[in-house]
Design a protein around this motif. Structure first.
Motif, PDB file in Angstrom:
ATOM      1  N   VAL A  36       1.011  -1.262   0.197  1.00 25.20           N
ATOM      2  CA  VAL A  36      -0.534  -0.055  -0.063  1.00 25.20           C
ATOM      3  C   VAL A  36       0.656   1.040   0.329  1.00 25.20           C
ATOM      4  O   VAL A  36       1.707   0.856   0.546  1.00 25.20           O
ATOM      5  CB  VAL A  36      -0.695   0.197   0.900  1.00 25.20           C
ATOM      6  N   ALA A  37       0.607   2.128  -0.809  1.00 22.70           N
ATOM      7  CA  ALA A  37       0.974   3.615  -1.048  1.00 22.70           C
ATOM      8  C   ALA A  37       0.088   4.684  -0.550  1.00 22.70           C
ATOM      9  O   ALA A  37      -1.338   4.283  -0.352  1.00 22.70           O
ATOM     10  CB  ALA A  37       1.649   4.026  -1.997  1.00 22.70           C
ATOM     11  N   VAL A  38       0.801   5.153   0.898  1.00 20.39           N
ATOM     12  CA  VAL A  38       0.101   5.757   1.920  1.00 20.39           C
ATOM     13  C   VAL A  38       0.486   6.787   0.839  1.00 20.39           C
ATOM     14  O   VAL A  38       1.738   7.054   2.261  1.00 20.39           O
ATOM     15  CB  VAL A  38      -0.640   5.906   2.814  1.00 20.39           C
ATOM     16  N   PHE A  39      -0.330   7.875   0.856  1.00 16.73           N
ATOM     17  CA  PHE A  39       0.065   9.484   0.536  1.00 16.73           C
ATOM     18  C   PHE A  39      -0.071  10.449   0.938  1.00 16.73           C
ATOM     19  O   PHE A  39      -0.913  10.474   2.128  1.00 16.73           O
ATOM     20  CB  PHE A  39      -0.215   9.698  -1.088  1.00 16.73           C
ATOM     21  N   ASP A  40       0.641  11.232   1.638  1.00 14.74           N
ATOM     22  CA  ASP A  40       0.182  12.159   2.483  1.00 14.74           C
ATOM     23  C   ASP A  40      -1.132  13.022   2.581  1.00 14.74           C
ATOM     24  O   ASP A  40      -1.412  13.018   1.431  1.00 14.74           O
ATOM     25  CB  ASP A  40       1.491  13.588   2.743  1.00 14.74           C
ATOM     26  N   PHE A  41      -1.919  13.230   3.462  1.00 16.56           N
ATOM     27  CA  PHE A  41      -2.979  13.897   3.767  1.00 16.56           C
ATOM     28  C   PHE A  41      -2.578  15.034   3.095  1.00 16.56           C
ATOM     29  O   PHE A  41      -1.673  16.286   3.488  1.00 16.56           O
ATOM     30  CB  PHE A  41      -3.370  13.675   4.954  1.00 16.56           C
ATOM     31  N   GLU A  42      -3.322  15.927   2.671  1.00 16.35           N
ATOM     32  CA  GLU A  42      -3.508  17.194   2.132  1.00 16.35           C
ATOM     33  C   GLU A  42      -4.284  18.158   3.045  1.00 16.35           C
ATOM     34  O   GLU A  42      -5.411  17.677   3.440  1.00 16.35           O
ATOM     35  CB  GLU A  42      -3.808  17.293   0.155  1.00 16.35           C
ATOM     36  N   LEU A  43      -4.300  19.416   2.640  1.00 12.57           N
ATOM     37  CA  LEU A  43      -5.426  20.337   2.818  1.00 12.57           C
ATOM     38  C   LEU A  43      -5.713  21.593   1.825  1.00 12.57           C
ATOM     39  O   LEU A  43      -5.190  22.064   1.377  1.00 12.57           O
ATOM     40  CB  LEU A  43      -3.676  21.645   4.133  1.00 12.57           C
ATOM     41  N   TYR A  79      -0.951  -5.085   6.351  1.00 12.24           N
ATOM     42  CA  TYR A  79      -0.553  -4.242   4.796  1.00 12.24           C
ATOM     43  C   TYR A  79       0.978  -3.886   4.923  1.00 12.24           C
ATOM     44  O   TYR A  79       1.433  -3.168   6.306  1.00 12.24           O
ATOM     45  CB  TYR A  79      -1.632  -3.091   4.965  1.00 12.24           C
ATOM     46  N   ASP A  80       1.360  -4.280   4.016  1.00  8.94           N
ATOM     47  CA  ASP A  80       2.891  -4.020   3.681  1.00  8.94           C
ATOM     48  C   ASP A  80       3.083  -1.996   3.466  1.00  8.94           C
ATOM     49  O   ASP A  80       2.524  -1.871   2.267  1.00  8.94           O
ATOM     50  CB  ASP A  80       3.163  -4.137   2.804  1.00  8.94           C
ATOM     51  N   VAL A  81       2.818  -1.268   4.007  1.00  7.24           N
ATOM     52  CA  VAL A  81       2.828  -0.173   3.752  1.00  7.24           C
ATOM     53  C   VAL A  81       4.293   0.338   3.165  1.00  7.24           C
ATOM     54  O   VAL A  81       5.410   0.465   4.233  1.00  7.24           O
ATOM     55  CB  VAL A  81       2.495   1.192   5.020  1.00  7.24           C
ATOM     56  N   LEU A  82       4.461   0.995   2.164  1.00  3.26           N
ATOM     57  CA  LEU A  82       5.503   1.488   0.863  1.00  3.26           C
ATOM     58  C   LEU A  82       5.719   3.037   1.883  1.00  3.26           C
ATOM     59  O   LEU A  82       5.037   3.758   2.516  1.00  3.26           O
ATOM     60  CB  LEU A  82       5.700   1.233   0.304  1.00  3.26           C
ATOM     61  N   ASP A  83       7.385   3.043   1.688  1.00  2.00           N
ATOM     62  CA  ASP A  83       8.335   4.159   1.482  1.00  2.00           C
ATOM     63  C   ASP A  83       8.164   5.007   0.867  1.00  2.00           C
ATOM     64  O   ASP A  83       8.461   4.307  -0.622  1.00  2.00           O
ATOM     65  CB  ASP A  83       9.730   3.835   2.294  1.00  2.00           C
ATOM     66  N   LEU A  84       7.425   5.997   0.652  1.00  2.00           N
ATOM     67  CA  LEU A  84       7.269   6.686  -0.782  1.00  2.00           C
ATOM     68  C   LEU A  84       8.747   7.668  -1.112  1.00  2.00           C
ATOM     69  O   LEU A  84       8.587   7.970  -1.860  1.00  2.00           O
ATOM     70  CB  LEU A  84       6.254   7.521  -0.717  1.00  2.00           C
ATOM     71  N   THR A  85       9.816   7.600  -0.417  1.00  2.00           N
ATOM     72  CA  THR A  85      10.802   8.385  -0.116  1.00  2.00           C
ATOM     73  C   THR A  85      11.602   8.104  -1.958  1.00  2.00           C
ATOM     74  O   THR A  85      11.437   9.293  -2.481  1.00  2.00           O
ATOM     75  CB  THR A  85      11.958   8.062   0.665  1.00  2.00           C
ATOM     76  N   PRO A  86      11.650   6.760  -2.680  1.00  2.00           N
ATOM     77  CA  PRO A  86      12.055   6.575  -4.052  1.00  2.00           C
ATOM     78  C   PRO A  86      11.846   7.951  -5.133  1.00  2.00           C
ATOM     79  O   PRO A  86      12.024   8.149  -5.735  1.00  2.00           O
ATOM     80  CB  PRO A  86      12.010   5.468  -4.020  1.00  2.00           C
ATOM     81  N   GLN A  87      10.354   8.730  -4.422  1.00  2.00           N
ATOM     82  CA  GLN A  87       9.388   8.577  -5.179  1.00  2.00           C
ATOM     83  C   GLN A  87       9.188  10.409  -5.029  1.00  2.00           C
ATOM     84  O   GLN A  87       8.410  11.456  -5.298  1.00  2.00           O
ATOM     85  CB  GLN A  87       7.553   7.579  -6.114  1.00  2.00           C
ATOM     86  N   GLN A  88       9.965  11.043  -3.818  1.00  2.00           N
ATOM     87  CA  GLN A  88       9.695  12.195  -3.242  1.00  2.00           C
ATOM     88  C   GLN A  88       9.607  13.308  -4.323  1.00  2.00           C
ATOM     89  O   GLN A  88       8.615  14.164  -4.453  1.00  2.00           O
ATOM     90  CB  GLN A  88      10.751  12.032  -2.699  1.00  2.00           C
ATOM     91  N   ALA A  89      10.442  13.338  -5.332  1.00  2.00           N
ATOM     92  CA  ALA A  89      10.240  14.450  -6.327  1.00  2.00           C
ATOM     93  C   ALA A  89       9.123  14.537  -7.245  1.00  2.00           C
ATOM     94  O   ALA A  89       8.758  15.014  -7.300  1.00  2.00           O
ATOM     95  CB  ALA A  89      11.677  14.192  -7.346  1.00  2.00           C
ATOM     96  N   GLN A  90       8.945  13.113  -7.736  1.00  2.00           N
ATOM     97  CA  GLN A  90       7.995  12.702  -8.271  1.00  2.00           C
ATOM     98  C   GLN A  90       6.396  13.271  -7.845  1.00  2.00           C
ATOM     99  O   GLN A  90       5.434  13.761  -8.252  1.00  2.00           O
ATOM    100  CB  GLN A  90       7.453  11.644  -8.994  1.00  2.00           C
ATOM    101  N   ILE A  91       6.345  13.158  -6.655  1.00  2.00           N
ATOM    102  CA  ILE A  91       5.177  13.307  -6.011  1.00  2.00           C
ATOM    103  C   ILE A  91       5.166  15.436  -5.065  1.00  2.00           C
ATOM    104  O   ILE A  91       3.442  15.372  -5.574  1.00  2.00           O
ATOM    105  CB  ILE A  91       5.604  12.697  -3.943  1.00  2.00           C
ATOM    106  N   ALA A  92       5.720  15.780  -5.021  1.00  2.00           N
ATOM    107  CA  ALA A  92       6.309  17.451  -5.225  1.00  2.00           C
ATOM    108  C   ALA A  92       5.819  17.392  -6.177  1.00  2.00           C
ATOM    109  O   ALA A  92       5.034  18.637  -6.192  1.00  2.00           O
ATOM    110  CB  ALA A  92       7.773  17.515  -4.663  1.00  2.00           C
TER     111      ALA A  92
END
Length: 182
Positions: A36-43, A79-92
């Motif tokens: 599971v990729a849990v992305f940061d909640f947004e405001l 669940y296997d909650v994934l580390d999002l760090t490898p895609q941090q630039a794309q997320i930003a």
């Protein structure tokens, strides 16, 4: 008199473990947990008191707080909650996700996720807020679950109560099935 310890002790232990797994059959190995990729909640601040520089520091803290809570609860549920760090630039680059028309799906796929969770907190006023989430099948983009909870008061406690309700009553109940199951 000392008894010498054989040098092959660790390989023999590994051998016995492998033999035990073979003897128990193919179901003995742990079933791989759903990734599971849990992305940061947004405001989304529609209160009229928003700052052009972005969310207030206490609201950034609360977004992190509820995101971490969802990740923690999913991990506890198997669940296997994934580390999002490898895609941090794309997320930003893609954020905010509420404006990008599913642009987070390729990011989740690149991470190897099977399902993703995205979330949004809408601030109507300092007293009225709404927490929303969607859980999607990464392969198809299909929404598997969604939920929304209105909360009153802009405090850590109210945000945590809202996300706790959503996880218990919308995200994990009834239990997820198919690819979404742990």
């Amino acid at each position: 008199m000392r008894i010498p310890v054989p040098a092959f002790r660790l390989p023999v232990s590994g051998f016995f473990l492998a033999a035990l797994l073979v003897a128990l059959g193919p179901g003995a190995a742990a079933h791989a947990a759903t990734r599971v990729a849990v992305f940061d909640f947004e405001l989304l601040d529609t209160s009229g008191e928003f700052d052009l520089r972005g969310p207030k520091p206490e609201e950034v803290h609360r977004l992190d707080l509820i995101t971490d809570e969802v990740r923690h609860r999913l991990t506890q549920a198997g669940y296997d909650v994934l580390d999002l760090t490898p895609q941090q630039a794309q997320i930003a680059e893609a954020a905010p996700f509420r404006n990008c028309n599913n642009c987070e799906l390729p990011i989740a796929r690149a991470l190897g996720a099977e399902i993703e969770v995205i979330g949004l907190v809408q601030k109507v006023s300092n007293l009225i807020l709404n927490i929303n989430f969607q859980l999607r099948d990464v392969a198809t983009g299909q929404v598997l679950r969604a939920g929304s909870a209105d909360i009153r008061n802009n405090t850590d406690e109210s945000w945590l109560r809202g996300i706790s309700y959503l996880v218990r009553n919308r995200l994990l109940d009834p239990p997820l099935t198919g690819k979404a199951a742990p």
